[in-house]
Motif scaffolding. Structure first.
Motif, mmCIF file in Angstrom:
data_model
loop_
_atom_site.group_PDB
_atom_site.id
_atom_site.type_symbol
_atom_site.label_atom_id
_atom_site.label_comp_id
_atom_site.label_asym_id
_atom_site.label_seq_id
_atom_site.Cartn_x
_atom_site.Cartn_y
_atom_site.Cartn_z
ATOM 1 N N THR A 85 41.086 43.984 27.863
ATOM 2 C CA THR A 85 41.182 45.056 27.054
ATOM 3 C C THR A 85 42.595 45.575 26.794
ATOM 4 O O THR A 85 43.006 46.454 26.141
ATOM 5 N N GLY A 86 43.326 45.301 27.845
ATOM 6 C CA GLY A 86 44.916 45.509 27.825
ATOM 7 C C GLY A 86 45.407 45.164 29.285
ATOM 8 O O GLY A 86 44.893 44.504 30.068
ATOM 9 N N TYR A 87 46.694 45.059 29.167
ATOM 10 C CA TYR A 87 47.359 44.579 30.502
ATOM 11 C C TYR A 87 47.566 45.600 31.283
ATOM 12 O O TYR A 87 47.630 46.828 31.372
ATOM 13 N N LEU A 129 51.416 37.940 31.968
ATOM 14 C CA LEU A 129 52.421 37.204 32.345
ATOM 15 C C LEU A 129 51.835 35.643 32.132
ATOM 16 O O LEU A 129 52.437 34.739 32.521
ATOM 17 N N TYR A 130 50.925 35.407 31.048
ATOM 18 C CA TYR A 130 50.618 34.122 30.733
ATOM 19 C C TYR A 130 50.359 34.167 29.203
ATOM 20 O O TYR A 130 49.904 34.707 28.703
ATOM 21 N N ASP A 131 51.596 33.268 28.715
ATOM 22 C CA ASP A 131 51.715 33.214 27.360
ATOM 23 C C ASP A 131 50.878 32.412 26.501
ATOM 24 O O ASP A 131 50.860 32.373 25.170
ATOM 25 N N ARG A 132 50.058 31.596 27.170
ATOM 26 C CA ARG A 132 48.900 30.915 26.546
ATOM 27 C C ARG A 132 47.708 31.592 26.019
ATOM 28 O O ARG A 132 46.727 30.999 25.478
ATOM 29 N N GLY A 316 53.130 26.032 38.941
ATOM 30 C CA GLY A 316 52.660 27.407 38.909
ATOM 31 C C GLY A 316 53.702 28.473 39.311
ATOM 32 O O GLY A 316 55.077 27.719 39.662
ATOM 33 N N ALA A 317 53.315 29.616 39.153
ATOM 34 C CA ALA A 317 54.554 30.692 39.548
ATOM 35 C C ALA A 317 53.814 31.870 40.258
ATOM 36 O O ALA A 317 53.882 32.919 39.770
ATOM 37 N N ALA A 318 52.915 31.516 41.263
ATOM 38 C CA ALA A 318 52.139 32.509 41.753
ATOM 39 C C ALA A 318 52.961 33.751 42.610
ATOM 40 O O ALA A 318 52.372 34.648 42.804
ATOM 41 N N ASN A 319 54.225 33.493 42.745
ATOM 42 C CA ASN A 319 55.175 34.376 43.465
ATOM 43 C C ASN A 319 55.337 35.627 42.553
ATOM 44 O O ASN A 319 55.678 36.586 42.902
ATOM 45 N N GLN A 324 47.928 44.844 41.493
ATOM 46 C CA GLN A 324 47.275 44.826 40.374
ATOM 47 C C GLN A 324 48.087 44.638 38.908
ATOM 48 O O GLN A 324 47.516 43.942 38.349
ATOM 49 N N ARG A 325 49.030 45.277 38.966
ATOM 50 C CA ARG A 325 49.802 45.477 37.883
ATOM 51 C C ARG A 325 51.076 44.735 37.720
ATOM 52 O O ARG A 325 51.535 44.294 38.973
ATOM 53 N N LYS A 326 51.563 44.499 36.782
ATOM 54 C CA LYS A 326 52.897 43.676 36.618
ATOM 55 C C LYS A 326 53.920 44.268 37.370
ATOM 56 O O LYS A 326 54.155 45.498 37.372
ATOM 57 N N ASN A 327 54.747 43.698 38.433
ATOM 58 C CA ASN A 327 55.729 43.961 39.418
ATOM 59 C C ASN A 327 57.057 43.483 38.969
ATOM 60 O O ASN A 327 57.220 42.598 39.094
#
Length: 460
Positions: A85-87, A129-132, A316-319, A324-327
């Protein structure tokens, strides 16, 4: 809509009760008849008029309306779906009810989903963080398994009842999905729905990394980061199909026994040790292949660990995933330490750097299908098999994402579409609750002749 397709005018409830034919203006209500005989006569007249009106409406109804009788039923069809529903945090993925039956068109099939895989792109998508993944509200999910409920025109290689795996860019975390028939893959006999949901993303990724990009061969050495994850376990199993491949794997210490049993010869605890130093102690010359799902500074370390003629595959870019939220700090750190190299330096180092992203191969399903058929053959031979870490119902999606993001899983985390059943209370629990209730009643009963004041909630 043509005149032939237009349904006949329908009677309103008031018209039916008054015996008025459909489409005619409502007449002035007659005066209420007096006496019992008058009431019976009026009732009989109204009944006869209603029957006649209904018959005339039925006869005038066009044949096409009969086909439309199913429309309300289709609209009433509902199915559960997980919706971003949102980021933000785990609570941004909510369980919702969608309406309308997804009917397949030409080249499509409808799949009743039984299980869904959870992947790192799903976690990245939750944080934006995932543009696809399209913008919210949207249903995540790249892989699932289930059985076909309906097939569209021109579909000849699938039939109702087929057990299939499904691979899509997104949109599979729901009970029913509508997909292209060539995005489905028949499940081998004996494969469970949980295994089917765990298979496509991890094993296709691992196979392409090792055999298409790195060209793994006998007597080579490989570093597999996150060796206890879905791709890590798949890559380890695939390495066992090539003779004398030495596998290094990073994972927390409590997972070492499991990944050693799977084929990792040199497990390294990345949380307490410098994996570069540990690898140099065992293989001073470096490694032939490094699979990097981390990004940031770890990509530079991976490149430095390569032998001449070695290959680094970044996938990948797991780092970038922290909390929980964008850091923003983690993102800035990852961007600042991003690995870059010039073509001239690459040539002088005699090393290869490759990149792989399954999400950008959504238009290459002929290639994907070929890879998956090879993998299914290996599965049927017993050489590879998904490891299921845990299963969660849709209602528990937050717990599923948390387990994977905290890297507590060994194998794949799976979501089940079946609603979670409430555990029945045991007789002892019911007896205890009954006794507690009786005790509470006794406590509330004041003694005769004595006034008592019950303490308020929160007071001692």
């Amino acid at each position: 809509m043509s005149g032939e397709d237009t349904p006949a005018p329908q009677q309103s409830e008031d018209q039916v009760q008054k015996g008025q034919p459909a489409g005619e203006p409502e007449a002035e209500p007659p005066q209420e008849p007096q006496g019992e005989a008058s009431n019976e006569a009026a009732t009989e007249a109204a009944t006869a008029a209603t029957t006649q009106a209904a018959t005339e409406a039925e006869e005038s109804q066009p044949a096409s309306t009969a086909a439309n009788d199913k429309a309300p039923e289709e609209e009433a069809f509902t199915y559960r779906a997980l919706v971003l529903t949102g980021y933000g945090g785990y609570d941004k993925v909510k369980l919702q009810l969608k309406k309308g039956r997804p009917n397949p068109r030409s080249g499509e099939v409808t799949v009743r989903v039984k299980a869904c895989g959870v992947n790192f792109p799903d976690l990245l998508a939750r944080q934006g963080l995932y543009d696809r993944l399209p913008s919210p509200p949207v249903t995540p999910g790249m892989e699932c398994s289930g059985f076909i409920e309906a097939v569209g025109e021109d579909v000849t290689d699938r039939k109702v009842g087929d057990r299939v795996m499904v691979l899509e860019r997104c949109g599979l975390w729901q009970e029913v999905v509508l997909v292209k028939a060539d995005h489905t893959f028949l499940m081998p006999e004996g494969m469970t729905y949980e295994e089917g949901a765990a298979f496509p993303v991890s094993y296709i990724t691992a196979y392409v990394l090792l055999f298409e990009m790195a060209n793994i061969r006998p007597n080579k050495s490989v570093l597999i980061h996150m060796a206890a994850g879905g791709v890590g376990i798949a890559a380890t199993q695939l390495c066992q199909t090539v003779s004398d491949v030495t596998v290094f794997g990073t994972a927390s210490a409590n997972k070492h026994e499991v990944i050693k049993q799977g084929g990792v010869m040199h497990p390294i605890d990345y949380r307490t040790r410098d994996y570069v130093e540990e690898i140099r102690k065992i293989s001073p010359q470096g490694l032939d292949v490094v699979l990097d799902p981390l990004g940031g500074s770890d990509t530079q370390k991976a490149f430095n660990l390569l032998k001449p003629m070695g290959t680094l595959v970044v996938y990948g870019a797991a780092n970038r995933l922290s909390g929980q939220r964008k850091n923003l700090l983690a993102l800035a750190k990852s961007w600042y330490s991003q690995f870059t190299i010039s073509a001239l330096s690459l040539m002088h180092s005699n090393k290869a750097v490759c990149g792989f992203h399954l999400g950008y191969l959504d238009n290459e399903f002929a290639l994907i299908s070929g890879v998956l058929q090879k993998l299914l053959h290996l599965y049927q031979q017993g050489k590879i098999k998904p490891r299921i870490d845990s299963t969660y119902h849709f209602e528990q999606v937050s717990d599923a994402m948390r387990r994977m993001q905290d890297r507590n899983n060994i194998g794949k985390v799976i979501l089940l579409t079946e609603p979670k059943k409430e555990e029945p209370k045991s007789k002892e629990d019911s007896k205890d609750q009954k006794e507690e209730g009786q005790n509470d009643i006794k406590k509330e009963e004041p003694k005769e002749g004595v006034e008592t004041e019950q303490p308020k909630t929160g007071e001692s």
